[in-house]
Write a protein that holds these residues in place. Structure first.
Motif, PDB file in Angstrom:
ATOM      1  N   VAL A 137      40.092  45.115  21.984  1.00 25.48           N
ATOM      2  CA  VAL A 137      40.983  43.951  21.971  1.00 25.48           C
ATOM      3  C   VAL A 137      40.276  42.676  22.414  1.00 25.48           C
ATOM      4  N   GLY A 138      38.958  42.759  22.644  1.00 23.13           N
ATOM      5  CA  GLY A 138      38.184  41.570  22.968  1.00 23.13           C
ATOM      6  C   GLY A 138      38.333  41.083  24.389  1.00 23.13           C
ATOM      7  N   LEU A 139      38.565  41.993  25.339  1.00 19.46           N
ATOM      8  CA  LEU A 139      38.769  41.599  26.731  1.00 19.46           C
ATOM      9  C   LEU A 139      37.806  42.300  27.686  1.00 19.46           C
ATOM     10  N   SER A 140      36.737  42.874  27.172  1.00 20.68           N
ATOM     11  CA  SER A 140      35.823  43.619  28.036  1.00 20.68           C
ATOM     12  C   SER A 140      35.194  42.726  29.104  1.00 20.68           C
ATOM     13  N   ASP A 141      35.004  41.441  28.788  1.00 22.41           N
ATOM     14  CA  ASP A 141      34.415  40.533  29.777  1.00 22.41           C
ATOM     15  C   ASP A 141      35.433  40.040  30.802  1.00 22.41           C
ATOM     16  N   ARG A 142      36.706  40.391  30.602  1.00 19.35           N
ATOM     17  CA  ARG A 142      37.769  39.991  31.548  1.00 19.35           C
ATOM     18  C   ARG A 142      38.400  41.201  32.232  1.00 19.35           C
ATOM     19  N   ALA A 143      37.711  42.324  32.206  1.00 21.03           N
ATOM     20  CA  ALA A 143      38.271  43.574  32.737  1.00 21.03           C
ATOM     21  C   ALA A 143      38.687  43.470  34.187  1.00 21.03           C
ATOM     22  N   ASP A 144      37.941  42.736  34.992  1.00 20.54           N
ATOM     23  CA  ASP A 144      38.209  42.679  36.432  1.00 20.54           C
ATOM     24  C   ASP A 144      38.939  41.408  36.846  1.00 20.54           C
ATOM     25  N   ASP A 145      39.471  40.676  35.861  1.00 17.97           N
ATOM     26  CA  ASP A 145      40.216  39.452  36.157  1.00 17.97           C
ATOM     27  C   ASP A 145      41.708  39.742  36.294  1.00 17.97           C
ATOM     28  N   ILE A 146      42.368  38.996  37.189  1.00 13.05           N
ATOM     29  CA  ILE A 146      43.805  39.148  37.392  1.00 13.05           C
ATOM     30  C   ILE A 146      44.552  38.680  36.139  1.00 13.05           C
TER      31      ILE A 146
END
Length: 329
Positions: A137-146
């Motif tokens: 879904v294109g969110l691997s770089d935001r995995a640890d973001d709230i």
């Protein structure tokens, strides 16, 4: 396979149907929300449930997912009757609701892990599936973001990932692209197509006709709690009997009957504020060059012309008697 039928007629589902519904009825006090809805979605197929707001789409999905009980009718998911084998049916189902089902104070991967464990996945399997879907879904770089800091499109994509985490046989999506940016919409389309390619049966509720035409193998038109037609986009357009429309503007007025003698061509009522224009119904687009040539001769010069090929919106208008609109709930 579910056979294509005309305006709301019964359907026949074969052995490959993962999502099945028969004669669903639901009333809220004196208002009929669903009036005998039957449908089926096969393995590896994307089927659009298309209709205006208030048509019965969300009620249908709520019943199919076991969130809401029908007044009558039956539902099965991957061969499990929703009334008698509710746990097995729900385990085979991934539901992506229109209202975001996310915990805003958790990170993206924490949300996915939570839903994975709820679905019975082990920690290791839930993490593996979470990382894979975050990439998809294109969110691997935001995995640890709230999640609370995510954009609307990012939340929609994460919402879809949560519904697909346990690799369900059936996936139901309720208006999954509402309010998203074009990039997120394209990503959602690719995720849905990939899930179907892996064999999931997908029921895709929307009121965006262009989405149904582009994404879905078949389309079910629903309005006022009834299925008014079903089939591929091409079949629905043919069922509606709509034809190509040619609009042409000329320097001088065209006399009535200027296109007489051409088979399959008929004049349509047409008014413009200024200039001279004509509108025609054309059975075959092959007639257009000759019509433009004739209009240029009889009207001195063709200033502009437009060819409108029949589309799903034309079919909906013809089949229901009104345009796709926001209906009262």
């Amino acid at each position: 396979m579910e056979t294509k039928t005309g305006l709301g007629a019964p359907v026949t589902n074969g052995a490959s149907a993962i999502i099945r519904a028969s004669d669903l009825r639901k009333c809220y006090d004196d208002r009929v929300a669903l009036d005998g809805v039957s449908l089926g979605v096969n393995r590896g197929e994307i089927v659009a449930l298309l209709g205006p707001n208030g048509a019965g789409k969300t009620t249908t999905l709520s019943i199919l997912s076991g969130v809401l009980a029908p007044d009558s009718g039956t539902v099965s998911i991957d061969g499990h009757d929703l009334a008698t084998a509710k746990r097995q049916a729900r385990d085979s189902l991934g539901l992506v609701p229109q209202s975001l089902a996310l915990y805003p104070t958790l990170t993206a991967i924490e949300n996915l892990m939570f839903f994975g464990r709820i679905q019975g996945l082990s920690s290791s399997r839930a993490k593996e599936a979470s990382l894979k879907l975050l990439e998809e879904v294109g969110l691997s770089d935001r995995a640890d973001d709230i999640v609370d800091g995510f954009s609307g499109g990012m939340k929609r994509r994460l919402n879809i990932a949560c519904g697909m985490l346990h690799s369900p046989a059936a996936i139901m999506l309720d208006e999954p692209t509402v309010g998203v940016d074009p990039q997120s919409r394209e990503r959602i389309f690719r995720v849905v197509e990939a899930a179907a390619a892996r064999g999931a049966a997908i029921l895709y509720s929307t009121h965006y006709m262009e989405e149904a035409e582009r994404l879905c193998d078949r389309i079910i038109l629903i309005d006022h709690g009834n299925i008014v037609a079903r089939g591929t986009a091409t079949e629905l357009i043919a069922l509606a009997g709509t034809e190509t429309r040619l609009e042409v503007t000329t320097r001088k007025a065209l006399a009535p009957g200027w296109c007489n003698g051409m088979a399959g061509v008929s004049e349509l009522p047409w008014e413009v504020a200024e200039g001279f224009a004509a509108a025609l119904s054309v059975v075959s687009i092959d007639h257009v060059p000759e019509l433009i040539r004739r209009a240029g001769e009889l009207g001195s010069e063709v200033i502009e012309f437009h060819v409108h090929r029949p589309n799903l919106q034309d079919a909906f208008l013809k089949l229901t008697g009104h345009a796709l609109r926001d209906a009262p709930a």
